[in-house]
Design a protein around this motif. Structure first.
Motif, PDB file in Angstrom:
ATOM      1  N   SER A   1      77.274  36.193  71.901  1.00 32.41           N
ATOM      2  CA  SER A   1      76.376  37.068  71.152  1.00 32.41           C
ATOM      3  C   SER A   1      75.149  37.473  71.962  1.00 32.41           C
ATOM      4  CB  SER A   1      75.942  36.396  69.847  1.00 32.41           C
ATOM      5  OG  SER A   1      75.172  35.264  70.115  1.00 32.41           O
ATOM      6  N   VAL A   2      74.687  36.628  72.891  1.00 30.96           N
ATOM      7  CA  VAL A   2      73.452  36.983  73.593  1.00 30.96           C
ATOM      8  C   VAL A   2      73.631  38.201  74.504  1.00 30.96           C
ATOM      9  CG1 VAL A   2      71.718  36.171  75.230  1.00 30.96           C
ATOM     10  CG2 VAL A   2      72.439  34.705  73.363  1.00 30.96           C
ATOM     11  N   PRO A   3      74.637  38.219  75.395  1.00 31.19           N
ATOM     12  CA  PRO A   3      74.763  39.418  76.238  1.00 31.19           C
ATOM     13  C   PRO A   3      75.006  40.687  75.422  1.00 31.19           C
ATOM     14  CG  PRO A   3      76.257  37.676  76.964  1.00 31.19           C
ATOM     15  CD  PRO A   3      75.683  37.217  75.683  1.00 31.19           C
ATOM     16  N   ILE A   4      75.881  40.585  74.427  1.00 29.38           N
ATOM     17  CA  ILE A   4      76.180  41.777  73.639  1.00 29.38           C
ATOM     18  C   ILE A   4      74.969  42.192  72.805  1.00 29.38           C
ATOM     19  CG2 ILE A   4      77.658  42.701  71.810  1.00 29.38           C
ATOM     20  CD1 ILE A   4      79.878  40.908  72.849  1.00 29.38           C
ATOM     21  N   GLY A   5      74.312  41.195  72.198  1.00 29.26           N
ATOM     22  CA  GLY A   5      73.156  41.513  71.356  1.00 29.26           C
ATOM     23  C   GLY A   5      72.016  42.106  72.159  1.00 29.26           C
ATOM     24  N   VAL A   6      71.694  41.477  73.282  1.00 24.43           N
ATOM     25  CA  VAL A   6      70.594  41.991  74.099  1.00 24.43           C
ATOM     26  C   VAL A   6      70.982  43.355  74.681  1.00 24.43           C
ATOM     27  CG1 VAL A   6      69.174  41.555  76.134  1.00 24.43           C
ATOM     28  CG2 VAL A   6      69.708  39.693  74.579  1.00 24.43           C
ATOM     29  N   GLY A   7      72.245  43.494  75.076  1.00 23.21           N
ATOM     30  CA  GLY A   7      72.715  44.790  75.579  1.00 23.21           C
ATOM     31  C   GLY A   7      72.557  45.886  74.541  1.00 23.21           C
ATOM     32  N   SER A   8      72.954  45.600  73.306  1.00 26.08           N
ATOM     33  CA  SER A   8      72.799  46.596  72.244  1.00 26.08           C
ATOM     34  C   SER A   8      71.333  46.945  72.047  1.00 26.08           C
ATOM     35  CB  SER A   8      73.334  46.057  70.915  1.00 26.08           C
ATOM     36  OG  SER A   8      74.618  45.568  71.053  1.00 26.08           O
ATOM     37  N   ALA A   9      70.492  45.912  72.033  1.00 25.05           N
ATOM     38  CA  ALA A   9      69.065  46.157  71.817  1.00 25.05           C
ATOM     39  C   ALA A   9      68.498  47.013  72.936  1.00 25.05           C
ATOM     40  CB  ALA A   9      68.316  44.829  71.721  1.00 25.05           C
ATOM     41  N   ILE A  10      68.908  46.721  74.177  1.00 25.28           N
ATOM     42  CA  ILE A  10      68.418  47.524  75.307  1.00 25.28           C
ATOM     43  C   ILE A  10      68.864  48.971  75.141  1.00 25.28           C
ATOM     44  CG2 ILE A  10      68.652  47.935  77.781  1.00 25.28           C
ATOM     45  CD1 ILE A  10      68.819  44.940  78.166  1.00 25.28           C
ATOM     46  N   TYR A  11      70.121  49.145  74.755  1.00 28.50           N
ATOM     47  CA  TYR A  11      70.578  50.526  74.571  1.00 28.50           C
ATOM     48  C   TYR A  11      69.741  51.222  73.508  1.00 28.50           C
ATOM     49  CZ  TYR A  11      73.172  54.603  73.396  1.00 28.50           C
ATOM     50  OH  TYR A  11      73.483  55.912  73.157  1.00 28.50           O
ATOM     51  N   LEU A  12      69.558  50.550  72.371  1.00 25.96           N
ATOM     52  CA  LEU A  12      68.868  51.194  71.253  1.00 25.96           C
ATOM     53  C   LEU A  12      67.405  51.479  71.578  1.00 25.96           C
ATOM     54  CD1 LEU A  12      70.357  49.200  68.271  1.00 25.96           C
ATOM     55  CD2 LEU A  12      70.804  51.559  68.888  1.00 25.96           C
ATOM     56  N   GLU A  13      66.747  50.531  72.278  1.00 24.45           N
ATOM     57  CA  GLU A  13      65.311  50.702  72.505  1.00 24.45           C
ATOM     58  C   GLU A  13      65.012  51.529  73.748  1.00 24.45           C
ATOM     59  OE1 GLU A  13      62.620  49.910  70.630  1.00 24.45           O
ATOM     60  OE2 GLU A  13      64.216  49.581  69.185  1.00 24.45           O
ATOM     61  N   GLU A  14      65.848  51.388  74.796  1.00 22.06           N
ATOM     62  CA  GLU A  14      65.481  51.985  76.077  1.00 22.06           C
ATOM     63  C   GLU A  14      66.263  53.259  76.401  1.00 22.06           C
ATOM     64  OE1 GLU A  14      63.079  50.488  77.976  1.00 22.06           O
ATOM     65  OE2 GLU A  14      62.842  48.887  76.516  1.00 22.06           O
ATOM     66  N   TYR A  15      67.485  53.342  75.932  1.00 22.31           N
ATOM     67  CA  TYR A  15      68.326  54.478  76.343  1.00 22.31           C
ATOM     68  C   TYR A  15      68.495  55.526  75.243  1.00 22.31           C
ATOM     69  CZ  TYR A  15      69.766  52.113  80.631  1.00 22.31           C
ATOM     70  OH  TYR A  15      69.781  51.519  81.860  1.00 22.31           O
ATOM     71  N   ALA A  16      68.827  55.071  74.020  1.00 20.63           N
ATOM     72  CA  ALA A  16      69.222  56.014  72.984  1.00 20.63           C
ATOM     73  C   ALA A  16      68.080  56.952  72.611  1.00 20.63           C
ATOM     74  CB  ALA A  16      69.694  55.253  71.752  1.00 20.63           C
ATOM     75  N   ASN A  17      68.392  58.215  72.485  1.00 21.94           N
ATOM     76  CA  ASN A  17      67.425  59.171  71.960  1.00 21.94           C
ATOM     77  C   ASN A  17      67.397  59.047  70.447  1.00 21.94           C
ATOM     78  OD1 ASN A  17      66.940  60.272  74.502  1.00 21.94           O
ATOM     79  ND2 ASN A  17      68.802  61.533  74.318  1.00 21.94           N
ATOM     80  N   GLU A  18      66.258  59.421  69.858  1.00 20.41           N
ATOM     81  CA  GLU A  18      66.209  59.461  68.402  1.00 20.41           C
ATOM     82  C   GLU A  18      67.208  60.514  67.949  1.00 20.41           C
ATOM     83  OE1 GLU A  18      64.485  57.503  66.466  1.00 20.41           O
ATOM     84  OE2 GLU A  18      63.485  56.490  68.143  1.00 20.41           O
ATOM     85  N   GLY A  19      68.305  60.064  67.404  1.00 28.09           N
ATOM     86  CA  GLY A  19      69.308  61.037  66.985  1.00 28.09           C
ATOM     87  C   GLY A  19      70.242  60.393  66.009  1.00 28.09           C
ATOM     88  N   HIS A  20      71.316  61.107  65.732  1.00 33.34           N
ATOM     89  CA  HIS A  20      72.237  60.622  64.704  1.00 33.34           C
ATOM     90  C   HIS A  20      72.882  59.306  65.093  1.00 33.34           C
ATOM     91  CE1 HIS A  20      71.693  64.038  62.244  1.00 33.34           C
ATOM     92  NE2 HIS A  20      72.030  64.880  63.199  1.00 33.34           N
ATOM     93  N   PHE A  21      73.282  59.182  66.373  1.00 35.05           N
ATOM     94  CA  PHE A  21      73.999  57.979  66.794  1.00 35.05           C
ATOM     95  C   PHE A  21      73.123  56.746  66.621  1.00 35.05           C
ATOM     96  CE2 PHE A  21      75.713  55.172  70.235  1.00 35.05           C
ATOM     97  CZ  PHE A  21      76.916  54.923  69.620  1.00 35.05           C
TER      98      PHE A  21
END
Lengths: 330, 356, 279
Positions: free
Chosen positions: B111-131
């Motif tokens: 859970s740690v690699p996947i969870g932290v990876g998801s958080a990094i994507y959401l906070e650092e990469y993803a644009n404010e958008g539908h996805f």
């Protein structure tokens, strides 16, 4: 000019600037990392899809040839209106009402205890308590929230029923209290949701701007008036959201209720008898070696689906309410 | 002018009285949690420590009953080195302790690699958008799904794998070079099925905690790093993640302590059975070196865990098992308390050492 | 016209310092940056209107103007720092040595390595002094410790910080004073070996003594680097810059040799601003 030493690694190379993108491992790694992270984030979506797919194929419509789903064997009407739940007997009945009844009686008792106490504690912490007291109390609430529900079940069984409920209700009021009873389960459920209600409500109360409080005091209000008639109404939607989340948690709670309330599906409002909740049924059916494919086994999914829809509905509602609250103050 | 003032005074006094009562009620409610916690801990400890010595039945054949281990009290040394037993006084928690350790380790690994990876994507990469909105909404809904539903998912997706592998199942043999690994498909009632189920359960918590920790890192650090020609991943890897690490650790430990206490999903995947061995036959740290093969075998072994064993003891009809259950709870709560303390200590140090 | 005379004096002092240090005259400049018809938008809001300007190599160009005039936006457009802001977009061209930096095939990371930046608020990483300076070269792939320490030493020397920190390179950068932190950030920018250094009000949060040190430093650095600095302080612009550009409400009003702009401004708005009639 001594600093512009030619041998220095700092001297700007006098070749033409190359700003163009070119293949490099750094750039390839960027793209790779991004792809890995996207797939991590997508996993939560896949989880949801898997849950929905599982419930759909096992409860509503089977995709595998030759097998049937629960609602292909039992009509939805019977499921919702039959007043008996007896999947293990020869004369099988699949009426969800006794399980719903057990779930809501126990969750109701829990809410009656946990919601007011949690809210009052939140009001105290946000309006009255000194910062030091707040800082000391917060970890206590966290510990309370961290205690496994098996332990609460044990507590209900060996302490609440024999030392609290029986002396009061059986000895004083002459009401029979079963060893397994909905009341003890409800009481510990109430304790279990206090941390949720308290911390979410406190956040809502503290988000109310100071100006509103000061305006209240300026009109000659006492602290009681300001707390209960200014701050609480202003934070109402946040409080309601915390209530909804807590109730949804109470409905989904499994171990404590299955230990304390027993395994007797019963359509009754008497909280001193044994009752079975949806969650307790789900774990109990999985204890016996029920072979996959039988109707008892499939009933697991029907009950699980019902539970999933109810808690999902309450969560979605809570988020709607919470969003409205945020729009007002943030 | 004095007349109306006098008229108001009793009214004001009444209001102050109500206010005082209200304050006491609220204060009492706050203490209520602490009082219940104290009563709960004392009653469990009481049950665990006050187990009367066994009465020697008159006329029973003496030497067989009065064995030394039969008079053992819970929380003695034997309690930690024995397997479960049909005799309450011989019951121990060796198997569930190793089961829980394995479980927590595997859950953390998943859970740690996947969870932290998801958080990094959401906070650092993803644009404010539908996805991003979709994932965010989905996460808050998943966090509210009852643990028993995750249990059903685990049962269907990991224990049975949707029935994809037919009746008997298959065994996948992997050659790891130094050893071969037999992977049963579906996973059946193995440690890995339990760990995968619990990992899905704690994933939303880990993601949200990691997101908060990442959000607390000031953006000036990121901008400064970009201005030095760092790529986005270099910035995250070298600046953002180290700065967010204490916050992430705190969240992860709290999430893992939740997984540690979960029983319902594990019951659903059928881990509640009489187990008298440890995963991979590793019963102490030395075994790991003596039998390294056990390390790769363990995830596919059957297992039990602390909260399950406690539930098992609670449900037994003999009254003596209530004491054994209490002893198990003391062990479980001690471990959880240690984890919580670690989380609080890390958070405290973090708050002190950083001043942005 | 006492204000303009005082500016004149400041510029004169600077020129005397320059000739004392035998710094080559600024008139022989080569164009480093060439901006043509730049319009810049934050979402709907337009922040820059049709700005065209050249920036001379190995000289200090200062941007002045009231706050919100677009000078910081323009500065950040020069190394595409605005890319990070969501909804920011532009049209027009920005050429660095004749190359369009906004061209689709340009690697923004490569650009930022050549065009370094120092911010208003010092932003040391929560790491040691050494690691702060070594960060840029390290992420660019420099692994050799000996080369790294050489770069760190050179950069700190150029940023006039070496003597103060050489004995405690492994201490946390957060323990440095505000002025030292800012010089550390300059050293950190130098370590990536840029041609151009952009400075966004680098001294505005510092005390006068630290400000003086930073100004001296900028003065030294222009021998090797092209420096673009945003300042809200007109005296500072007069003290350190060779060229000054005046921005007002998103428009570039005037850009000229510092002395000319402060003594004989061509535009009325410029004159009003530097004589303190508004702003």
């Amino acid at each position: 000019m001594s600093l512009a030493n030619v041998a220095s690694p700092l001297t700007p190379p006098k070749v033409g600037l190359r700003l163009q993108k070119q293949f490099s491992w750094v750039r390839a790694r960027e793209a790779g990392v991004r792809a890995v992270l996207v797939s991590c984030a997508s996993l939560s979506l896949i989880t949801t899809l898997a849950i929905v797919y599982m419930f759909f194929t096992e409860a509503v419509y089977a995709v595998a040839p030759g097998s049937t789903a629960f609602f292909q064997d039992v009509s939805l009407w019977d499921f919702l209106t039959d007043t008996e739940w007896s999947p293990q007997f020869a004369d099988k009945h699949f009426g969800i009402l006794p399980l719903l009844c057990g779930t809501f009686v126990i969750a109701g008792i829990g809410s009656l205890i946990g919601l007011p106490i949690g809210l009052a504690a939140a009001i105290y912490l946000s309006e009255y308590a000194k910062p030091r007291f707040r800082r000391a109390m917060k970890p206590v609430l966290e510990v309370l929230a961290g205690i496994p529900s098996v332990v609460y079940g044990y507590f209900a069984l060996v302490f609440v029923t024999p030392y609290v409920l029986r002396p009061i209700f059986q000895s004083l009021l002459h009401i029979d209290v079963d060893i397994f009873n909905a009341m003890s389960a409800g009481v510990v459920l109430g304790v279990m949701i206090i941390p949720t209600v308290c911390s979410l409500s406190e956040d809502a109360l503290r988000a109310v701007p100071r100006g509103l409080r000061e305006a209240g005091y300026a009109l000659g209000s006492t602290k009681y008036d300001v707390s209960l008639k200014v701050v609480v109404p202003a934070a109402l939607s946040g409080i309601v959201a915390s209530f909804l989340l807590a109730i949804s948690r109470a409905i989904g709670e499994t171990m404590a209720v299955s230990i304390a309330a027993g395994q007797m599906p019963r359509l009754s409002l008497n909280p001193f008898r044994s009752m079975e909740t949806m969650t307790a049924y789900i774990v109990n059916i999985s204890l016996g070696d029920t072979p996959a494919g039988t109707i008892e086994y499939k009933s697991l999914y029907a009950v699980g689906f019902t539970l999933f829809l109810i808690t999902l509905g309450m969560n979605v509602l809570a988020q709607r309410v919470m969003k409205r609250f945020r729009e007002v103050y943030e | 002018m004095s007349a109306p003032a006098k008229l108001q005074e009793p009214e004001l006094a009444r209001r102050h009285r109500i206010g005082k009562v209200f304050e006491w009620l609220c204060c009492g409610s706050t203490w209520f949690g602490l009082v219940v916690l104290a009563v709960l801990l004392v009653s469990v400890l009481w049950q665990a420590l006050t187990w009367p010595a066994p009465k020697v039945k008159p006329g029973a054949s003496g030497p067989t009953v009065a064995k030394a281990e039969d008079s053992a009290i819970p929380l003695s040394k034997q309690f930690f080195t024995n397997y479960d037993s049909r005799h309450p006084r011989r019951a121990g928690i060796l198997a569930p302790i190793w089961g829980s350790l394995w479980l927590i380790g595997l859950v953390a690994l998943l859970s740690v690699p996947i969870g932290v990876g998801s958080a990094i994507y959401l906070e650092e990469y993803a644009n404010e958008g539908h996805f991003k909105r979709l994932i965010q909404i989905n996460l808050s809904n998943l966090a509210g799904v009852p643990s028993v539903v995750y249990g059903i998912l685990g049962l269907t997706a990991f224990v049975r794998m949707f029935g994809l592998f037919g009746k008997g199942g298959k065994t996948l043999v992997l050659n790891l070079g130094f050893t071969t690994l037999d992977v049963p498909l579906p996973f059946e009632r193995s440690l890995i099925a339990g760990a995968l189920t619990l990992a899905l359960l704690v994933l939303p918590t880990v993601i949200v905690a990691a997101q908060e920790a990442l959000r607390a890192v000031p953006s000036s650090i990121r901008i400064a790093s970009y201005a030095l020609g760092a790529t986005q991943w270099q910035t995250i890897r070298h600046q953002v993640l180290p700065a967010a690490m204490p916050g992430i650790m705190t969240g992860v430990i709290l999430a893992l302590s939740r997984a540690m206490g979960e029983a319902a999903p594990l019951m659903m995947i059928g881990a509640l059975t009489f187990i008298a061995y440890c995963p991979g036959e590793i019963t102490n740290v030395g075994d790991i070196f003596r039998n390294p093969h056990g390390l790769v075998d363990a995830p596919f072994d059957k297992f039990t865990a602390l909260p399950l064993q406690v539930y098992n003891w609670i449900n037994r009809p003999q009254a003596d098992y209530q004491h054994v259950a209490a002893a198990g709870i003391v062990v479980l709560l001690t471990i959880l308390l240690l984890m919580n303390t670690a989380a609080i200590v890390i958070r405290h140090k973090f708050q002190k050492s950083t001043r942005w | 016209m006492t204000i303009m005379q005082s500016f004149n004096e400041l510029v004169h002092q600077r020129q005397q310092r320059e000739s004392a240090k035998r710094i080559r005259p600024v008139e022989t400049e080569v164009t480093k940056l060439d901006v043509r018809n730049l319009n810049f938008f934050y979402g709907e809001k337009q922040a820059l209107f049709d700005v065209s300007m050249t920036v001379a190599e190995r000289a200090v160009t200062a941007f002045i103007g009231p706050s919100g005039c677009g000078k910081s936006t323009f500065l950040r457009a020069l190394n595409r720092m605005n890319d990070i802001i969501e909804g920011a977009h532009h049209n027009g061209t920005v050429l660095l040595e004749g190359q369009e930096i906004y061209a689709p095939d340009v690697d923004v990371v490569a650009l930022r390595k050549r065009v370094g930046m120092v911010f208003q608020k010092s932003t040391p990483f929560p790491k040691s002094i050494f690691d702060n300076v070594a960060y840029g070269p390290k992420i660019a792939g420099q692994r050799n410790y000996k080369t790294l320490s050489e770069i760190v030493e050179q950069s700190l020397k150029r940023a006039a910080l070496w003597d103060e920190v050489k004995d405690r390179l492994q201490d946390s950068a957060l323990a440095l004073s505000g002025g030292q932190q800012q010089r550390l950030c300059i050293a950190r920018a130098l370590a990536t070996n840029p041609d151009v250094i952009l400075m966004d009000e680098p001294a505005s949060a510092l005390d006068p003594a630290s400000t003086a040190r930073i100004e001296d430093l900028i003065f030294e650095l222009k021998q090797n680097y092209t420096i673009v600095i945003v300042t809200h302080n007109m005296q500072q612009a007069a003290r350190i810059s060779d060229w000054t550009a005046f921005f007002y409400q998103g428009y570039l009003i005037e850009k000229d040799h510092t002395q000319k702009l402060f003594t004989t401004p061509k535009k009325k708005q410029t004159e009003d601003y530097i004589t303190g009639r508004f702003g």
